[in-house]
Write a protein that holds these residues in place. Sequence first.
Motif, PDB file in Angstrom:
ATOM      1  N   THR A  46      32.862 -22.142   5.539  1.00 30.93           N
ATOM      2  CA  THR A  46      31.659 -21.653   6.611  1.00 30.93           C
ATOM      3  C   THR A  46      30.448 -20.665   5.112  1.00 30.93           C
ATOM      4  OG1 THR A  46      32.944 -19.935   6.895  1.00 30.93           O
ATOM      5  CG2 THR A  46      33.199 -22.073   8.126  1.00 30.93           C
ATOM      6  N   PRO A  47      29.246 -20.744   6.142  1.00 32.38           N
ATOM      7  CA  PRO A  47      28.645 -20.021   5.318  1.00 32.38           C
ATOM      8  C   PRO A  47      28.806 -18.084   5.275  1.00 32.38           C
ATOM      9  CG  PRO A  47      27.778 -20.744   6.836  1.00 32.38           C
ATOM     10  CD  PRO A  47      29.457 -21.087   7.271  1.00 32.38           C
ATOM     11  N   ALA A  48      30.167 -17.574   6.059  1.00 29.67           N
ATOM     12  CA  ALA A  48      30.937 -16.353   5.608  1.00 29.67           C
ATOM     13  C   ALA A  48      32.077 -16.297   4.658  1.00 29.67           C
ATOM     14  CB  ALA A  48      31.388 -15.979   6.873  1.00 29.67           C
ATOM     15  N   ARG A  69      19.417 -20.823   8.812  1.00 31.85           N
ATOM     16  CA  ARG A  69      20.077 -20.137   9.579  1.00 31.85           C
ATOM     17  C   ARG A  69      22.243 -20.088   8.698  1.00 31.85           C
ATOM     18  NH1 ARG A  69      18.387 -23.552  13.232  1.00 31.85           N
ATOM     19  NH2 ARG A  69      20.061 -24.913  13.242  1.00 31.85           N
ATOM     20  N   LEU A  70      22.049 -21.259   7.989  1.00 29.88           N
ATOM     21  CA  LEU A  70      23.015 -20.997   6.403  1.00 29.88           C
ATOM     22  C   LEU A  70      22.774 -20.063   5.872  1.00 29.88           C
ATOM     23  CD1 LEU A  70      24.191 -25.190   5.880  1.00 29.88           C
ATOM     24  CD2 LEU A  70      25.105 -23.139   7.427  1.00 29.88           C
ATOM     25  N   GLN A  72      21.509 -17.571   6.713  1.00 32.71           N
ATOM     26  CA  GLN A  72      21.669 -16.095   6.765  1.00 32.71           C
ATOM     27  C   GLN A  72      22.689 -15.962   7.467  1.00 32.71           C
ATOM     28  OE1 GLN A  72      18.771 -17.018   9.836  1.00 32.71           O
ATOM     29  NE2 GLN A  72      17.167 -17.349   8.766  1.00 32.71           N
ATOM     30  N   ASP A  73      23.429 -16.644   7.512  1.00 34.39           N
ATOM     31  CA  ASP A  73      24.513 -16.492   7.867  1.00 34.39           C
ATOM     32  C   ASP A  73      25.985 -16.052   6.467  1.00 34.39           C
ATOM     33  OD1 ASP A  73      24.868 -16.607  10.598  1.00 34.39           O
ATOM     34  OD2 ASP A  73      25.426 -18.775  10.707  1.00 34.39           O
ATOM     35  N   HIS A 131      25.747 -24.014  11.280  1.00 37.38           N
ATOM     36  CA  HIS A 131      26.383 -23.485  10.980  1.00 37.38           C
ATOM     37  C   HIS A 131      27.678 -23.719  11.803  1.00 37.38           C
ATOM     38  CE1 HIS A 131      30.158 -20.734   9.965  1.00 37.38           C
ATOM     39  NE2 HIS A 131      29.238 -19.708  10.801  1.00 37.38           N
ATOM     40  N   HIS A 134      27.318 -23.654  16.087  1.00 35.53           N
ATOM     41  CA  HIS A 134      26.583 -22.124  16.318  1.00 35.53           C
ATOM     42  C   HIS A 134      25.184 -22.414  15.969  1.00 35.53           C
ATOM     43  CE1 HIS A 134      30.468 -21.754  18.106  1.00 35.53           C
ATOM     44  NE2 HIS A 134      30.669 -21.242  16.708  1.00 35.53           N
ATOM     45  N   GLY A 135      24.502 -23.265  15.572  1.00 37.68           N
ATOM     46  CA  GLY A 135      23.190 -23.002  15.593  1.00 37.68           C
ATOM     47  C   GLY A 135      22.223 -23.842  16.112  1.00 37.68           C
ATOM     48  N   GLY A 146      26.359 -13.066  17.531  1.00 38.75           N
ATOM     49  CA  GLY A 146      26.866 -14.487  16.520  1.00 38.75           C
ATOM     50  C   GLY A 146      26.059 -15.157  16.510  1.00 38.75           C
ATOM     51  N   GLY A 147      24.862 -15.227  17.478  1.00 45.65           N
ATOM     52  CA  GLY A 147      24.076 -16.368  17.558  1.00 45.65           C
ATOM     53  C   GLY A 147      24.287 -17.744  18.650  1.00 45.65           C
TER      54      GLY A 147
END
Length: 407
Positions: A46-48, A69-70, A72-73, A131, A134-135, A146-147
């Motif tokens: 995940t991006p996090a 989006r990825l 930005q996360d 992501h 959720h995008g 959180g989108g």
Amino acid sequence: MDMTGLALRAAAARPHVLPATLPGGTAARLAAERVLRLRDWPLAATPAQADVLLVAGPARPDLDAAVDRLWQDMPAPRARVQALSADDVEAALATGQARLGSPAGRRTQAEAPDAAESDDEGDHSRSHGGHEGHGGHGGGEMEMPGGLPMAEQGEDRDGLTLDQLHVALGPLLADWPSGLAIRVTLQGDVVQEAEVEEPLRPGSAVAEAFWVQPWLRAAAGEPVSVGEAVRRRAAAHLDSLARLLSVAGWPAEAVVARRLRDDLLDGAPGAAVVLRLERFARRVGRSRTLAWMTRGIGQVSAERAREAGVSGPAARAGGDVSDRYRQWLAVIRRDVGRLEEPSPLRPAVEESPRGWWRDGGPPSAALIRLLPGLLTGAELAAARLIVASLDPDLDELAAARREVTAS
């Protein structure tokens, strides 16, 4: 002591890398997975979790928003690079690592994506994907922090009024068919509706349909041996198995599948892989836990598969997710015994990894048509397993103009 600097240097020494594979980027993805494994760099899911975003494949402007989006996360410090092809992977990863270790690079990459890109003409980083589903929500929807979109209300199948959540799965999730986007309506964790967005159209710009290259070349009149084709097919099924095992939460066996895949793609003789393959096939094929997780979900009878135009392993399996991964194992075992077969490849006799190329189009098109019906009524976790067990290759759709026909 500069604890912040020490932590940043540690992250740069062994960064977590999130690959975002664009259509046409399969070869780059495979190269990245191998390099990361050899370097012992963690693969982020995940991006996090990620320090470096590696965009793999040729530029796709239609997926720029998903890539952004990825990005930005991802938390700072972070770096974003692109490998257009397999040959670019090593250099791209070195660039990403250097940026993480450089204060100036960290400042640049912490800026908005457009600013970061304008500072470095060599960073072809304009592509990215949704992501964790959720995008990708269209303008005008009210969103929560959180989108996530605001839940609406609707009746479930029992007539009860429950909150509904509209979620986009894809197009760039980990262990997900590159470019596939599915919009689902959830009530609780159950999929009430599923709709596949318009996939790649024939003729879309894709560098290559990696897994079906032997069949495309044979259809164009090039000499291709059966051994070369079945080697690519076995590697494709191992790649699909690795995705499914990763989604199922069995990363150790996913790594084994990828090692076997890479050895086959590197030209290893059958004798060099057969014993490891047999051990892998026994562990996976006899796993009670994996069978319990996948039993009864994504049911497709052989008759229903034929009616939908599905061929290949998914049609022969004639059952659920567990039947499909066991069918992959059976094909791989058979193909590893044929790696040295010198006879010419005849596409009408040897099916490609996802099945036969017929008048209805590439075999992955039929697999995609199955998805909405299979996902409706499934829990979200089961939906990921269903998609992984079919693993449609959207690059086939872009190659459809070079139709694979009998020679």
